[in-house]
Design a protein around this motif. Structure first.
Motif, PDB file in Angstrom:
ATOM      1  N   MET A   1       0.929  -1.062  -0.055  1.00  0.00           N
ATOM      2  CA  MET A   1      -0.160  -0.102   0.089  1.00  0.00           C
ATOM      3  C   MET A   1       0.824   1.304   0.025  1.00  0.00           C
ATOM      4  O   MET A   1       1.903   1.411   0.724  1.00  0.00           O
ATOM      5  CB  MET A   1      -0.730   0.180   1.006  1.00  0.00           C
ATOM      6  CG  MET A   1      -1.994   1.040   1.223  1.00  0.00           C
ATOM      7  SD  MET A   1      -2.974   0.992   2.737  1.00  0.00           S
ATOM      8  CE  MET A   1      -2.070   1.518   4.067  1.00  0.00           C
ATOM      9  N   VAL A   2       0.349   2.300  -0.774  1.00  0.00           N
ATOM     10  CA  VAL A   2       1.162   3.615  -0.782  1.00  0.00           C
ATOM     11  C   VAL A   2       0.191   4.495  -0.179  1.00  0.00           C
ATOM     12  O   VAL A   2      -1.169   4.306  -0.148  1.00  0.00           O
ATOM     13  CB  VAL A   2       1.334   3.912  -2.229  1.00  0.00           C
ATOM     14  CG1 VAL A   2       0.119   4.112  -2.956  1.00  0.00           C
ATOM     15  CG2 VAL A   2       2.367   5.133  -2.300  1.00  0.00           C
ATOM     16  N   HIS A   3       0.620   5.670   0.570  1.00  0.00           N
ATOM     17  CA  HIS A   3       0.001   6.382   1.256  1.00  0.00           C
ATOM     18  C   HIS A   3       0.053   8.014   0.240  1.00  0.00           C
ATOM     19  O   HIS A   3       0.956   8.338  -0.157  1.00  0.00           O
ATOM     20  CB  HIS A   3       0.743   6.626   2.774  1.00  0.00           C
ATOM     21  CG  HIS A   3       0.605   5.591   3.474  1.00  0.00           C
ATOM     22  ND1 HIS A   3      -0.052   5.446   4.354  1.00  0.00           N
ATOM     23  CD2 HIS A   3       1.518   4.550   3.666  1.00  0.00           C
ATOM     24  CE1 HIS A   3       0.029   4.222   4.917  1.00  0.00           C
ATOM     25  NE2 HIS A   3       1.063   3.736   4.575  1.00  0.00           N
ATOM     26  N   ALA A   4      -1.280   8.626   0.587  1.00  0.00           N
ATOM     27  CA  ALA A   4      -1.429   9.926  -0.118  1.00  0.00           C
ATOM     28  C   ALA A   4      -1.904  10.841   0.738  1.00  0.00           C
ATOM     29  O   ALA A   4      -2.590  10.710   1.550  1.00  0.00           O
ATOM     30  CB  ALA A   4      -2.350   9.406  -1.539  1.00  0.00           C
ATOM     31  N   ALA A   5      -1.582  12.081   0.254  1.00  0.00           N
ATOM     32  CA  ALA A   5      -2.213  13.236   0.839  1.00  0.00           C
ATOM     33  C   ALA A   5      -2.712  14.025  -0.553  1.00  0.00           C
ATOM     34  O   ALA A   5      -2.045  14.103  -1.555  1.00  0.00           O
ATOM     35  CB  ALA A   5      -1.167  13.848   1.702  1.00  0.00           C
ATOM     36  N   VAL A   6      -3.438  15.072  -0.148  1.00  0.00           N
ATOM     37  CA  VAL A   6      -3.782  16.070  -1.449  1.00  0.00           C
ATOM     38  C   VAL A   6      -3.650  17.390  -0.564  1.00  0.00           C
ATOM     39  O   VAL A   6      -3.698  17.734   0.427  1.00  0.00           O
ATOM     40  CB  VAL A   6      -5.077  15.816  -1.802  1.00  0.00           C
ATOM     41  CG1 VAL A   6      -5.498  14.822  -2.648  1.00  0.00           C
ATOM     42  CG2 VAL A   6      -6.330  16.091  -0.674  1.00  0.00           C
ATOM     43  N   ARG A   7      -3.393  18.489  -1.757  1.00  0.00           N
ATOM     44  CA  ARG A   7      -3.480  19.824  -1.495  1.00  0.00           C
ATOM     45  C   ARG A   7      -4.253  20.306  -2.365  1.00  0.00           C
ATOM     46  O   ARG A   7      -3.839  20.515  -3.577  1.00  0.00           O
ATOM     47  CB  ARG A   7      -2.029  20.337  -1.645  1.00  0.00           C
ATOM     48  CG  ARG A   7      -1.934  21.867  -0.761  1.00  0.00           C
ATOM     49  CD  ARG A   7      -0.769  22.401  -0.607  1.00  0.00           C
ATOM     50  NE  ARG A   7      -0.729  23.671  -0.281  1.00  0.00           N
ATOM     51  CZ  ARG A   7       0.356  24.680  -0.321  1.00  0.00           C
ATOM     52  NH1 ARG A   7       1.530  24.014  -0.823  1.00  0.00           N
ATOM     53  NH2 ARG A   7       0.260  25.749   0.258  1.00  0.00           N
TER      54      ARG A   7
END
Length: 747
Positions: free
Chosen positions: A254-260
């Motif tokens: 699994m890869v972790h994500a964030a958004v701006r």
């Protein structure tokens, strides 16, 4: 009218409701049972006896499709099924089930019926009945509106009874004993000689039978669970830290994500520079998505830091940039062109008001949902299949949106609904799922967990709308004679269901005047008018929706009129109240607080408020004391009429939580805008009631009504006006705008 006439009338009304719901099915289609989604992919020896009961060699699984965001929804639903199925709550499995139209919310349409909760005539009851049709045709699997118990009360008990009787039929086939001689208990069918056949061993036989649908529901004296204190089925997991929430999901690779995203909501991303972010430790990729940028990293914290490091050129918001402009838009909305509804207009208001009415303007600010668990979703896009793990109140909407983004059929999107760490309406939106799917499409087939930072969560929240009321009133001979109530607010339904879910939203938005037009007061000259303000910041449902605003406006100004008349706040409300169950709520809360006893000491004030929302009359008395450090809320008494208490312990907790939620936001809660951006991005600026401020709260649930109702939201609306009225009683200062901390100090 004869039987044929009754059928024809009902057929016509169901068809009309279907057309209003935007679909074109009629009465025959409405009568058809929904497809059981559990039948797809059943293994050998498994039995899905109804959409709510699955039995296999591993045990009994109860399907609880209303989402649990801390209010005990899974527990209450399981208890209702277990009551009739004859299983032990501590020995069953609970699962929210797949997204399916079979789990449509029967009770959700009640607020759309243009009759007040106390209207019990033929047309009111008929419309409540037939408005079930669009919910079924549209497959509205939604958790909200305090409808979990009203929706489940009969539906889930019947499901349990059908499964029980079908298992008895299976036992009769196996044993050769007539079904009338069989009994059930603790997940077993009991034969006359005392032998027991477990539900698990009967499942293969039951799977081959037609469900027994002619069943008898048990009488109250036979209940084992309903109405009795229970240990919630999630209490051990939550007490030990074992409960899994959406934010806890872990998958291989699994890869972790964030958004701006653009902090000026609705604005574009004109360009960005990601060089600094791309060079940070653990960062795998930075790319643009609609309205902003996304970061992939090896853990959530690194994704957060990298997202903040991206230099972005943001376009302007699609709403007014400054808070003063939002208030001005409301002030400009009290005009005939923006009139949205007038569902109450009794007597001759203009004549009763005369030339010198009592007047006041009240205001309520934007509020964020701010659940403790930030919104999150994990999406895994594979060939021909997409899996979604998230906490959501709208699984079918999420399924549909992900299918569109990923280019697959909705049936290929598998939504795994998980426990939510709070919501308060936040997870009626599925924007985080949409963003996660957009990101996952660029993740090369790996599962992606997207988590919003607290700041991103608050900046991108769909807020409770601002509201403004302008009211006039008149008194005569010591009693309230007239009330002319005008309220303006943006449309929640147009924003939430229209813009983001693409559903038709014809007619007035009932949330604008919710808990104003339908209060059980016999004021001789009484008018309630709602005005739809233009679209401002994106808004959504917030715990108790429009009632959270109108409860404060209506009960605050009514208290002003009662004071001007020289009447007692509780006694005058009792005199005005014409609905017997609602009067009993007022009488109960007065008795609990000993209202008619000795008056409070100097510097102590008590305020009362009665607000009916979601069909539940709820009355609260708040007691405050002046101290050198400021006002201290010392005690709160609450009474509510819900028809039936399923679990008194859970009821008590929900009511107390609602009171604290309502008081805390009335004290300090506010979201404002500057330069198109939210100014309060975290808990340091968007505060709540602290534990040392929490008062003693006494709760009483009444069971006098005919309908079984929910309690998750109704304790919230009376809290703010009861507090404001108590502050007036203690200090003589009348508060007409929230948050109150702008005007008084709290200890």
């Amino acid at each position: 009218m004869g039987k044929i006439g009754k059928i024809a009338r009902r057929t016509f009304l169901i068809g009309s409701a279907a057309v209003l719901g935007g679909v074109a099915f009629g009465y025959v289609m409405y009568q058809r049972p929904a497809k059981n989604p559990l039948l797809d992919g059943l293994g050998e020896g498994e039995a899905a006896l109804t959409p709510y009961v699955l039995i296999n060699g591993e045990g009994v699984t109860l399907i609880t499709p209303r989402g649990d965001k801390g209010q005990g929804a899974y527990h209450v639903q399981a208890a209702l099924i277990a009551e009739e199925l004859d299983v032990d709550l501590e020995k069953v499995n609970v699962d929210p089930g797949p997204p399916s139209g079979a789990y449509y919310n029967t009770a959700l349409s009640a607020e759309a019926v243009p009759f007040a909760y106390y209207d019990e005539g033929f047309m009111a009851e008929t419309l409540r009945d037939v408005m079930d049709a669009p919910m079924k045709f549209l497959g509205m699997q939604i958790t909200g509106g305090s409808t979990t118990v009203p929706d489940a009360w009969e539906k889930l008990r019947v499901a349990g009874a059908v499964a029980r009787e079908t298992l008895k039929a299976a036992a009769a086939e196996v044993s050769g004993i007539n079904v009338t001689a069989l009994d059930t208990g603790s997940g077993r069918v009991i034969l006359p000689d005392g032998r027991e056949l477990t539900y698990e061993e009967l499942a293969p036989v039951a799977a081959g039978l037609e469900p027994v649908t002619k069943v008898r529901l048990r009488e109250p004296e036979e209940w084992r669970y309903i109405g009795k204190p229970m240990k919630r089925i999630d209490i051990v997991a939550k007490s030990t830290g074992a409960q899994e929430y959406g934010i806890d999901v872990e998958l291989p690779d699994m890869v972790h994500a964030a958004v701006r995203l653009n902090p000026r909501r609705g604005g574009a991303l004109n360009g960005y520079d990601a060089q600094a972010a791309e060079e940070m430790r653990g960062v795998e990729a930075v790319f643009d998505i609609p309205g902003g940028v996304a970061v992939l990293a090896d853990n959530t914290w690194r994704a957060f830091r990298a997202a903040e490091a991206v230099e972005c050129d943001w376009g302007p918001a699609d709403h007014p940039g400054e808070q003063a402009e939002h208030w001005q838009a409301l002030a400009d909305s009290f005009v005939s062109d923006r009139r949205d509804s007038r569902q109450r207009d009794e007597g001759d208001v203009e004549s009763a008001l005369g030339d010198a009415p009592i007047e006041a303007e009240y205001r309520a600010p934007y509020l964020a949902h701010a659940p403790l668990e930030p919104v999150n979703a994990t999406v895994w896009v594979q060939e021909g299949r997409v899996d979604v793990w998230t906490g959501t109140q709208v699984p079918r909407f999420a399924q549909s949106h992900v299918a569109e983004i990923c280019g697959v059929d909705a049936e290929q999107v598998h939504v795994h609904v998980l426990m939510m760490g709070g919501s308060f309406g936040h997870r009626l939106e599925d924007d985080v799922v949409i963003r996660a799917a957009q990101v996952a499409m660029q993740a090369g087939g790996r599962p992606v967990k997207l988590t919003y930072s607290r700041e991103e969560d608050t900046r991108q929240d769909f807020l409770r709308p601002v509201g403004m009321a302008r009211m006039k009133g008149a008194i005569t001979d010591g009693w309230v004679r007239a009330l002319d109530y005008h309220v303006a607010a943006p449309s929640i339904m147009a924003s939430q269901m229209g813009e983001r879910q693409g559903l038709p939203m014809p007619g007035p938005d009932s949330t604008i005047v919710q808990a104003a037009w339908d209060q059980a007061y016999a004021i001789p000259d009484y008018r309630v008018t709602g005005y739809r303000a233009p679209r401002l910041a994106p808004v959504s449902s917030w715990r108790s929706v429009g009632a959270s605003i109108n409860g404060f406006f209506h009960e605050g100004f009514l208290d002003e009129l009662i004071h001007a008349a020289g009447a007692d706040p509780l006694e005058e409300r009792l005199r005005l109240c014409f609905h017997v169950p609602t009067r009993k709520v007022l009488e109960a809360v007065g008795e609990m607080a000993a209202w008619s006893g000795p008056r409070p000491a100097e510097g102590v004030g008590r305020g009362v408020a009665l607000v009916t929302s979601f069909g539940v009359p709820c009355a609260e008395i708040v007691e405050v004391r002046q101290t050198e450090a400021g006002l201290r809320i010392e005690r709160v008494w609450v009474a509510a009429e819900v028809g039936r208490l399923v679990d008194p312990v859970n009821f008590d907790g929900l009511v107390k939580g609602g009171v604290v939620f309502g008081l805390g936001h009335a004290m300090t809660g506010e979201i404002t805008f500057a330069d198109g951006r939210v100014e309060q991005e975290n808990f340091d600026l968007f505060d709540a009631m602290r534990i040392d401020q929490c008062p003693d709260i006494e709760v009483r649930g009444l069971e006098n009504g005919d309908r079984v109702l929910g309690i998750g939201e109704p304790p919230v609306p009376p809290a703010a006006p009861a507090l404001a009225n108590a502050i007036f009683a203690a200090t003589g200062q009348r508060l007409r705008e929230m948050p109150f901390a702008k005007f008084v100090d709290f200890a």
